[in-house]
Design an enzyme around this catalytic site. Sequence first.
Site, mmCIF file in Angstrom:
data_model
loop_
_atom_site.group_PDB
_atom_site.id
_atom_site.type_symbol
_atom_site.label_atom_id
_atom_site.label_comp_id
_atom_site.label_asym_id
_atom_site.label_seq_id
_atom_site.Cartn_x
_atom_site.Cartn_y
_atom_site.Cartn_z
ATOM 1 N N ARG A 46 0.853 -1.187 0.000
ATOM 2 C CA ARG A 46 0.000 0.000 0.000
ATOM 3 C C ARG A 46 0.895 1.246 0.000
ATOM 4 O O ARG A 46 2.099 1.161 0.147
ATOM 5 C CB ARG A 46 -0.984 0.026 1.172
ATOM 6 N N GLY A 47 0.256 2.377 -0.213
ATOM 7 C CA GLY A 47 1.021 3.604 -0.388
ATOM 8 C C GLY A 47 1.210 3.804 -1.885
ATOM 9 O O GLY A 47 1.690 2.908 -2.587
ATOM 10 N N ALA A 48 0.817 4.997 -2.375
ATOM 11 C CA ALA A 48 0.787 5.218 -3.826
ATOM 12 C C ALA A 48 2.093 4.842 -4.530
ATOM 13 O O ALA A 48 2.074 4.074 -5.509
ATOM 14 C CB ALA A 48 0.405 6.672 -4.103
ATOM 15 N N ARG A 63 -6.765 -1.729 -8.099
ATOM 16 C CA ARG A 63 -7.231 -0.635 -7.225
ATOM 17 C C ARG A 63 -7.602 0.553 -8.099
ATOM 18 O O ARG A 63 -6.761 1.398 -8.417
ATOM 19 C CB ARG A 63 -6.158 -0.246 -6.200
ATOM 20 N N GLN A 65 -2.444 3.419 11.066
ATOM 21 C CA GLN A 65 -1.205 3.308 10.288
ATOM 22 C C GLN A 65 0.008 3.754 11.109
ATOM 23 O O GLN A 65 1.116 3.265 10.900
ATOM 24 C CB GLN A 65 -1.278 4.170 9.020
ATOM 25 N N ASP A 71 -1.253 13.736 0.476
ATOM 26 C CA ASP A 71 -1.838 12.980 -0.632
ATOM 27 C C ASP A 71 -2.001 13.845 -1.869
ATOM 28 O O ASP A 71 -1.963 13.347 -3.001
ATOM 29 C CB ASP A 71 -3.187 12.402 -0.222
ATOM 30 N N ASN A 120 -4.152 15.510 3.514
ATOM 31 C CA ASN A 120 -3.440 14.355 4.059
ATOM 32 C C ASN A 120 -4.403 13.605 4.977
ATOM 33 O O ASN A 120 -5.546 14.003 5.175
ATOM 34 C CB ASN A 120 -2.182 14.811 4.818
ATOM 35 N N LYS A 121 -3.932 12.496 5.515
ATOM 36 C CA LYS A 121 -4.749 11.633 6.380
ATOM 37 C C LYS A 121 -5.518 12.449 7.427
ATOM 38 O O LYS A 121 -4.988 13.395 7.992
ATOM 39 C CB LYS A 121 -3.820 10.635 7.081
#
Lengths: 355, 355
Positions: free
Chosen positions: B56-58, B98, B206, B247, B257-258
Amino acid sequence: MQSTLPKIVPPTLEWIGDVAGHLRLIDQTLLPTEVRFRDCHDLPTVWEAIKSLRVRGAPAIGIAAAYGVVIGVRHPTDSRDSCIDLACEAVDYLATSRPTAVNLFWALERMKTRALELRDCKDGVEFKSELLAEARAIHDEDRQMCRAIGRYGAELLQDNWGLLTHCNAGGLATSEYGPALAVFYSAHDSGKRLRVFADETRPLLQGARLTAWELQQHGLNVTLICDSMAAKVMSEGRIQAVVVGADRIAANGDAANKIGTYGVAVLAAAHNIPFYVAAPSTTFDLSIASGDDIPIEERDPREITHAFGRETAPEGIKVYNPAFDVTPARLIRALITERGVIDPVTPAQISKVLG
Amino acid sequence: MQSTLPKIVPPTLEWIGDVAGHLRLIDQTLLPTEVRFRDCHDLPTVWEAIKSLRVRGAPAIGIAAAYGVVIGVRHPTDSRDSCIDLACEAVDYLATSRPTAVNLFWALERMKTRALELRDCKDGVEFKSELLAEARAIHDEDRQMCRAIGRYGAELLQDNWGLLTHCNAGGLATSEYGPALAVFYSAHDSGKRLRVFADETRPLLQGARLTAWELQQHGLNVTLICDSMAAKVMSEGRIQAVVVGADRIAANGDAANKIGTYGVAVLAAAHNIPFYVAAPSTTFDLSIASGDDIPIEERDPREITHAFGRETAPEGIKVYNPAFDVTPARLIRALITERGVIDPVTPAQISKVLG
């Protein structure tokens, strides 16, 4: 403003029956997935309920213990003295259930004092009846106190406001109405339409498990969020006031409360949202000059690393887990007590209202 | 300042062997309690690893997909055309893993373009070898980019500083170093002693599961806290800077962001702590004027109500679960990119550094 406040359903605890009756309480360890009552007919059951947090929140523990002393005088005989002995034994026994709970000792001391005052009563039946009356008085005083806080606080809220609270300073922590949530209940009961956001309150999730549940039970419009979402909800203009409880308030108005409260207060200030602390006068400790002198308990790292039974952090990780933080008086718009609203939050005004 | 950066151990993903080799990645769904590698020898295994968030993670997803295309050309024959067909089929197939991952499409598009460029190569073996070189290039560019961010960011940190981060913009989201955590790794590798506090980052943790783990693996001094504790740690004077990832960054410097990041930025401002956002230049979307235009995904309420596999909120409770928030440029001290530090955060300075 309101006169016929409906009782919160179900109540946190209640005495069932007459002098030979028993204590019934919601088993809070099973909330929010299961509403089950625990009927306490004997002393060990009361002790275990306090010890195991089936009943929690300082005022609620005190009331449960007071009724526990009545239960301790299980079989009143004609001898007043044996009743007094039984009551004193119950006090000593219940005091071992949660050694750091201030309200527990306060309530037990009051019951003991009353028991010793009853040396002159006719017999054991009258003794136990008077002791029950004292426990009912403690219970009723808490109920009246919470409702007074609720009435004062409700005046500060307007129709159609969005509100935020943190942790559970609610009915489940007291006899029925709670300090902070009483403000919402009173405003709601008087017809104001509120939208309440409840922080889940990590690590122990009192907001998700208890506050969300009791607000829902009472018919309020409640939305659950993670603690980290409060800032976003504020920035969206959806919060017009924050109301929280307190564990201890210093002479200058600094207030210790569940960890995360201080952060919410800073966020509220940054968004020009009034931040209120609702707490009974017994929460004030005027022997403490400021929040700097309030000791902060650190708790088990496993509350963070082993949330809800599952391991969610790496083995051996360092953890910082303070149970409380202190919100400085300058961030508190007003303190709401059963004796009135303290505004501005200054030592002088605190003395004046509590005087 | 630093030249021989040690590789983070273990790496998020790596290509094992030569052109006939395979992709090995850490199964992140098992972290932090178990470090298990997943060897992907065929296309469905790569697809499943992306789909199931094992990777995971772009940036990491993009790299995994690029290697996946190489794996798709499993049996290179003498026919270049059949190799090209296999590569294009792999691209189409992996694109379904995805559907909303921008880096995934970017990497796949690049691999497809390269495959089509290879029409003139000698045979299938050369084709596959060239394709592997392209995937390795994508991987290496990410590595270099993160290290450049790390070098620029590390200059901003001083010896003996306390730092706070939120979520995981770390090695596990990229090839090895990450954007935000690269700053800590670089400073640490160059001998600066840091104390890092990691927000656990509800609802998906996370911070607890990934950031705490990888900082610990790298030998940094890391302490895990709940999101609600950041304000207290700041007030204790233990945080000298905050570094987070992003992001998406708008033309005016507003950064999505998150969820929780915006709150941390407000708290940092209130405590006069510099707040940095570290992100590659590809994170900037200059077609978006400000953060107001960044769409915010709302996610499944069960992430909050059924935390950690157990039901922790009442049945039927309303939930608000935004996945991201936007931190306005005014709260960001500087943006750290692989092309340099953007300070002050203004549209003009962003254009200047990103060219």
